[in-house]
Design a protein around this motif. Structure first.
Motif, PDB file in Angstrom:
ATOM      1  N   LYS A 136       0.704  -1.424   0.024  1.00  0.00           N
ATOM      2  CA  LYS A 136       0.011   0.043  -0.039  1.00  0.00           C
ATOM      3  C   LYS A 136       0.796   1.150  -0.100  1.00  0.00           C
ATOM      4  N   LEU A 137       2.009   1.235   0.801  1.00  0.00           N
ATOM      5  CA  LEU A 137       2.751   2.544   0.928  1.00  0.00           C
ATOM      6  C   LEU A 137       3.508   2.614  -0.473  1.00  0.00           C
ATOM      7  N   THR A 138       3.933   1.642  -0.868  1.00  0.00           N
ATOM      8  CA  THR A 138       4.590   1.680  -2.060  1.00  0.00           C
ATOM      9  C   THR A 138       3.921   2.381  -3.176  1.00  0.00           C
ATOM     10  N   ASP A 139       2.791   1.692  -3.425  1.00  0.00           N
ATOM     11  CA  ASP A 139       1.591   2.337  -4.315  1.00  0.00           C
ATOM     12  C   ASP A 139       1.472   3.858  -4.280  1.00  0.00           C
ATOM     13  N   LEU A 140       1.247   4.126  -2.773  1.00  0.00           N
ATOM     14  CA  LEU A 140       0.890   5.519  -2.692  1.00  0.00           C
ATOM     15  C   LEU A 140       2.302   6.297  -3.327  1.00  0.00           C
ATOM     16  N   LYS A 141       3.530   5.967  -2.813  1.00  0.00           N
ATOM     17  CA  LYS A 141       4.761   6.602  -3.201  1.00  0.00           C
ATOM     18  C   LYS A 141       4.726   6.806  -4.849  1.00  0.00           C
ATOM     19  N   LEU A 142       4.498   5.808  -5.467  1.00  0.00           N
ATOM     20  CA  LEU A 142       4.582   5.495  -6.877  1.00  0.00           C
ATOM     21  C   LEU A 142       3.372   6.725  -7.398  1.00  0.00           C
ATOM     22  N   VAL A 143       2.425   6.562  -6.894  1.00  0.00           N
ATOM     23  CA  VAL A 143       1.443   7.384  -7.314  1.00  0.00           C
ATOM     24  C   VAL A 143       1.620   9.051  -7.422  1.00  0.00           C
ATOM     25  N   GLN A 144       2.436   9.381  -5.922  1.00  0.00           N
ATOM     26  CA  GLN A 144       2.721  10.563  -5.540  1.00  0.00           C
ATOM     27  C   GLN A 144       3.792  11.016  -6.786  1.00  0.00           C
ATOM     28  N   ASP A 145       4.631  10.250  -7.210  1.00  0.00           N
ATOM     29  CA  ASP A 145       5.658  10.418  -7.922  1.00  0.00           C
ATOM     30  C   ASP A 145       5.234  10.407  -9.457  1.00  0.00           C
ATOM     31  N   GLY A 146       3.936  10.156  -9.795  1.00  0.00           N
ATOM     32  CA  GLY A 146       3.428  10.349 -10.952  1.00  0.00           C
ATOM     33  C   GLY A 146       3.450   9.136 -11.776  1.00  0.00           C
ATOM     34  N   VAL A 147       3.521   8.168 -11.058  1.00  0.00           N
ATOM     35  CA  VAL A 147       3.546   6.706 -11.959  1.00  0.00           C
ATOM     36  C   VAL A 147       2.591   6.189 -12.004  1.00  0.00           C
ATOM     37  N   ASP A 148       1.948   5.559 -13.030  1.00  0.00           N
ATOM     38  CA  ASP A 148       0.849   5.067 -13.314  1.00  0.00           C
ATOM     39  C   ASP A 148       0.865   3.598 -12.890  1.00  0.00           C
ATOM     40  N   ILE A 149       0.279   3.008 -11.991  1.00  0.00           N
ATOM     41  CA  ILE A 149       0.442   1.711 -11.418  1.00  0.00           C
ATOM     42  C   ILE A 149       0.069   0.783 -12.299  1.00  0.00           C
ATOM     43  N   GLU A 150      -1.132   1.104 -13.107  1.00  0.00           N
ATOM     44  CA  GLU A 150      -1.690   0.130 -14.200  1.00  0.00           C
ATOM     45  C   GLU A 150      -0.541  -0.387 -15.167  1.00  0.00           C
ATOM     46  N   LYS A 151       0.284   0.767 -15.342  1.00  0.00           N
ATOM     47  CA  LYS A 151       1.306   0.629 -16.463  1.00  0.00           C
ATOM     48  C   LYS A 151       2.250  -0.499 -15.963  1.00  0.00           C
ATOM     49  N   ILE A 152       2.591  -0.175 -14.552  1.00  0.00           N
ATOM     50  CA  ILE A 152       3.646  -1.324 -13.951  1.00  0.00           C
ATOM     51  C   ILE A 152       3.296  -2.461 -14.112  1.00  0.00           C
ATOM     52  N   GLN A 153       2.035  -2.606 -13.732  1.00  0.00           N
ATOM     53  CA  GLN A 153       1.469  -4.124 -13.537  1.00  0.00           C
ATOM     54  C   GLN A 153       1.343  -4.771 -14.951  1.00  0.00           C
ATOM     55  N   ALA A 154       0.986  -3.932 -15.842  1.00  0.00           N
ATOM     56  CA  ALA A 154       1.033  -4.478 -17.433  1.00  0.00           C
ATOM     57  C   ALA A 154       2.237  -4.639 -17.813  1.00  0.00           C
ATOM     58  N   SER A 155       3.629  -3.974 -17.278  1.00  0.00           N
ATOM     59  CA  SER A 155       4.944  -4.307 -18.081  1.00  0.00           C
ATOM     60  C   SER A 155       5.482  -5.558 -17.272  1.00  0.00           C
ATOM     61  N   ARG A 156       4.902  -6.109 -16.389  1.00  0.00           N
ATOM     62  CA  ARG A 156       5.473  -7.262 -15.609  1.00  0.00           C
ATOM     63  C   ARG A 156       5.741  -8.385 -16.486  1.00  0.00           C
ATOM     64  N   THR A 157       6.761  -9.030 -16.638  1.00  0.00           N
ATOM     65  CA  THR A 157       6.876 -10.209 -17.506  1.00  0.00           C
ATOM     66  C   THR A 157       7.519 -11.326 -16.822  1.00  0.00           C
ATOM     67  N   ARG A 158       7.171 -12.350 -17.161  1.00  0.00           N
ATOM     68  CA  ARG A 158       7.443 -13.689 -16.749  1.00  0.00           C
ATOM     69  C   ARG A 158       8.079 -14.553 -18.005  1.00  0.00           C
ATOM     70  N   ILE A 159       9.456 -14.904 -18.115  1.00  0.00           N
ATOM     71  CA  ILE A 159       9.604 -15.761 -19.109  1.00  0.00           C
ATOM     72  C   ILE A 159      10.333 -17.122 -18.199  1.00  0.00           C
ATOM     73  N   THR A 160      10.612 -18.129 -19.294  1.00  0.00           N
ATOM     74  CA  THR A 160      11.131 -19.397 -19.077  1.00  0.00           C
ATOM     75  C   THR A 160      12.105 -19.494 -19.771  1.00  0.00           C
ATOM     76  N   ILE A 161      13.252 -19.654 -19.618  1.00  0.00           N
ATOM     77  CA  ILE A 161      14.362 -20.026 -20.638  1.00  0.00           C
ATOM     78  C   ILE A 161      14.286 -21.289 -21.044  1.00  0.00           C
ATOM     79  N   GLY A 162      14.057 -21.692 -22.251  1.00  0.00           N
ATOM     80  CA  GLY A 162      13.883 -23.029 -23.026  1.00  0.00           C
ATOM     81  C   GLY A 162      15.449 -23.347 -23.191  1.00  0.00           C
TER      82      GLY A 162
END
Lengths: 437, 308
Positions: A136-162
């Motif tokens: 919650k605190l992290t989210d608050l700080k991100l919002v305060q710094d003008g970061v779009d949380i939705e974008k961060i979540q969308a940019s999360r990536t998971r990969i598996t090395i074949g």
């Protein structure tokens, strides 16, 4: 005159009919299952307990952070001071009180958090609370710094090395896990088998010495026949016991989980939870598929054949040494000094197997130890699922068989002389002298 | 060839220790052969070589004229001094197992066991474990197991140890009976009275060497000292004794007798016959006791061992 079948039969029947052997055969799986069931049951009780945690949030920022979970209910307190809240929570016998203190922080007014409870709280609950507050605190700080949380979540990536070998064999992490499981199980099985049944062979040799029947027997059969008969008979008894253990264990596991409704196979560990979630997800189909292909990818034929040979070779090698020790001493208490050189390579083999093979199955250390005869059965069995060149396997097996031939010769010598020696505890020097008799 | 077993120049070393040095023995068919010697002389080593438990460094052993071969174990029954049975195994099962190891078929072994169990008055022990039997009972089983397969050659190492007098006699009679039926017996013991009673041949081993062997009676002849036990009854014993002492060498006597006044051991010179002594004695007193002193196996044993 070949008396080997007769001797094997006697050794086998004597072992199998022995009361303590029978008791162990049927009791061990029961004890094991009972233990597993108990642990599973207890952890289930623990997790199934419904708990209520009261939250006194002075800041008001966290009003939507704590939502009810399966076994934890959150109860927000308003208009009450800390002392009264503590009394209230304690009188209602709730699990605990989370107190979030208001501070001067311009953003969240958060200063600190404290958990009050009757007993010391469970670690997992505390860390889950911490995680929620942090997020919650992290989210608050991100919002305060003008970061779009939705974008961060969308940019999360998971990969598996074949993974793929130069020859084109595809592998994956699932593969590695499966290989590890197979190799480890095979190696560990051999280790246990040697310890349990090697000792049994040793005791049976000592028994013949202490009951003084040995000279009567040895005037009818060759010592090496007697020794081989013992080894084979005892191994067969061991295999019988193992099979009963596996069957009985399986049946009882099913029975217990049916009766008590405990999902014994899914102990509530965090990894299991993850796997379960993964299985429930749409990817589950994929995962099962992957596991199956991984299984098929294993060098199955090679695994089976190699398992048979290395298991047999390793067991025979060690059991002939056990037999020699039994022949050299008068009683089980005298065996200690000779046990070290047998147990050490076994333990080294298991350590090498567990620490080195997992890290680097074809590294120098693993490769060397999979050729040294006393460690090769265990280490090689652990390596084989990762694909060992056939020539290496054959070479290692050849070394193992050559060593076995030598130890049988050596053990038979010791055996022949030792079984007729009473009363003195031989030293290594004397054993060496016996070889020349 | 009338010897069942011949050992020729057998030697055996254990490391630096010489257990047997060039020992030869010949055991005639149908004899009871006493293998004697102090503790640690090498008897057991020789017996183990005959049983093919240990191999000789040098020398050969022949059974019935042929060099000993692995199948010969069927022709030998061996009762070792260190004996025992599987304690937790049942009597019947165990006897069958041991008989089968000696090459008997199961049916044959069963029939023979029945015969022996009746003979030695062993009733319903078939399903008992050895550990439930007394020591004497277990020894009986051990004896049966030794002779069950009708071996040509029986080797007994101290067979009577652990038996009470009644059972010892029983076993002794069985050994004699087996000899009647054609078996040859090698008998190793320290108990000289049983050697006296049973053996017709002996060999004496001392410090790895054979120092004496032959027919017991021949050996006794060799060892006789021309001494006679004399028991006389007379009024005037002092005069009679001194007159004997004038003509013959007189030794103190130890034999037991009921009522003689004079007990003497008289040793004759080589040119004097026993009749000379007897006629001299009858002229002096009434002769109640006149026996040649036969050296006992015990005396021969001690003398020979001390001399070497």
């Amino acid at each position: 005159m070949n008396h080997l079948p007769l001797i094997i039969k006697r050794e086998y029947l004597t072992k199998v009919r022995n009361k303590s052997f029978i008791i162990m055969t049927f009791l061990s799986p029961m004890i094991m299952i009972a233990l597993i069931a108990l642990v599973a049951y207890l952890s289930q009780i623990n997790n199934n307990q419904d708990r209520t945690i009261s939250v006194l949030d002075e800041t008001g920022v966290f009003s939507e952070v704590f939502t009810d979970e399966e076994h934890i209910k959150y109860n927000y307190l308003d208009n009450i001071n800390l002392e009264n809240a503590k009394d209230l929570v304690s009188s209602k016998e709730e699990y605990g009180l989370l107190y979030i203190k208001k501070g001067s922080d311009s953003l969240s007014q958060f200063e600190s958090a404290k958990f009050y409870s009757e007993d010391s709280p469970s670690l997992s609950i505390i860390s889950s609370l911490e995680g929620k507050i942090e997020k919650k605190l992290t989210d608050l700080k991100l919002v305060q710094d003008g970061v779009d949380i939705e974008k961060i979540q969308a940019s999360r990536t998971r990969i598996t090395i074949g993974q793929e070998s130069f020859l084109g064999e595809k592998t994956s992490k699932t593969d590695s896990w499966l290989k590890l499981a197979f190799g480890g199980a095979a190696g560990y099985l051999l280790f246990m088998f040697i310890i349990i049944y090697g000792n049994m062979i040793m005791r049976s040799v000592i028994e013949e010495k202490t009951s003084r029947i040995i000279e009567v027997i040895i005037s009818s059969v060759k010592p090496i026949q007697l020794m081989m008969g013992k080894i084979i008979g005892t191994s067969l008894a061991g295999i019988t016991q193992f099979i009963i253990w596996v069957l009985l264990g399986g049946v009882m596991l099913l029975l217990v989980s049916a009766i008590f409704g405990i999902d014994v196979m899914q102990m509530q560990g965090p990894q299991q939870e993850m796997i379960r979630q993964a299985m429930e997800s749409p990817e589950a189909q994929n995962q099962a598929q992957e596991l199956f292909t991984a299984f098929l990818n294993l060098p199955l034929l090679n695994l089976c054949v190699a398992f048979m040979f290395f298991f047999l070779g390793g067991f025979l090698l060690y059991s002939s040494l056990y037999a020699a020790i039994g022949a050299a001493v008068d009683s089980e208490t005298d065996t200690q000094q000779f046990m070290m050189p047998i147990i050490m390579p076994l333990i080294i083999a298991v350590y090498v197997g567990v620490f080195t093979v997992i890290e680097d199955p074809h590294g120098t250390v693993s490769t060397i130890f999979s050729f040294i005869p006393l460690t090769s059965p265990v280490v090689m069995l652990m390596r084989i699922p990762f694909g060992v060149p056939i020539w290496q396997q054959i070479l290692s097996l050849a070394i193992l068989i050559a060593t076995f031939a030598f130890t049988v010769w050596f053990a038979a010598k010791i055996y022949r002389v030792g079984i007729l020696m009473y009363g003195k505890k031989p030293s290594y020097k004397e054993l060496f002298k016996w070889l020349k008799y | 060839m009338n010897n069942l077993l011949v050992a020729e120049n057998v030697s055996k070393h254990f490391g630096d220790f010489k257990a047997l040095n060039d020992v030869s023995i010949a055991v005639p068919k149908g004899s009871i052969f006493g293998l004697l010697g102090p503790n640690g002389a090498g008897k057991t080593t020789l017996i183990r070589i005959i049983n093919q438990i240990t191999m000789p460094d040098k020398g050969k052993v022949y059974l019935d004229g042929e060099a000993l071969k692995p199948t010969d174990i069927q022709n030998i029954g061996y009762l070792p001094e260190e004996r025992g049975l599987y304690k937790s195994m049942k009597v019947g099962e165990q006897a069958l197992y041991l008989a089968q190891l000696k090459g008997m078929s199961k049916q044959d072994a069963k029939a023979r066991l029945k015969y022996w169990f009746e003979r030695l008055e062993i009733g319903d022990w078939w399903n008992k474990k050895i550990q439930e039997l007394s020591k004497g009972q277990a020894q009986k089983i051990q004896f049966i197991v030794t002779v069950l397969h009708r071996p040509k050659l029986l080797i007994f190492d101290e067979p009577f140890s652990g038996f009470d007098p009644i059972n010892a006699t029983l076993i002794k009679d069985e050994i004699l009976q087996l000899r009647e039926e054609g078996a040859t017996v090698i008998f190793s013991t320290h108990r000289m009275e049983s050697v006296e009673e049973l053996c017709d041949h002996i060999a004496l081993i001392h410090r790895s060497n054979k120092i004496l062997d032959g027919k017991l009676i021949d050996i006794k002849r060799q060892f006789k000292t021309n001494t006679f036990e004399v028991g006389l009854q007379t009024q005037d014993s002092e005069a009679v004794v001194s007159s004997i002492k004038e003509r013959f060498e007189v030794l103190p006597a130890t034999f037991k007798n009921l009522n003689d006044d004079i007990k003497l051991n008289v040793k004759l010179a080589e040119n004097v016959s026993s009749n000379d002594l007897l006629s001299f004695l009858t002229s002096k007193a009434e002769v109640h006791h006149f026996v040649e002193v036969i050296p006992s196996a015990n005396d021969i044993f001690i003398q020979t061992v001390k001399r070497n």
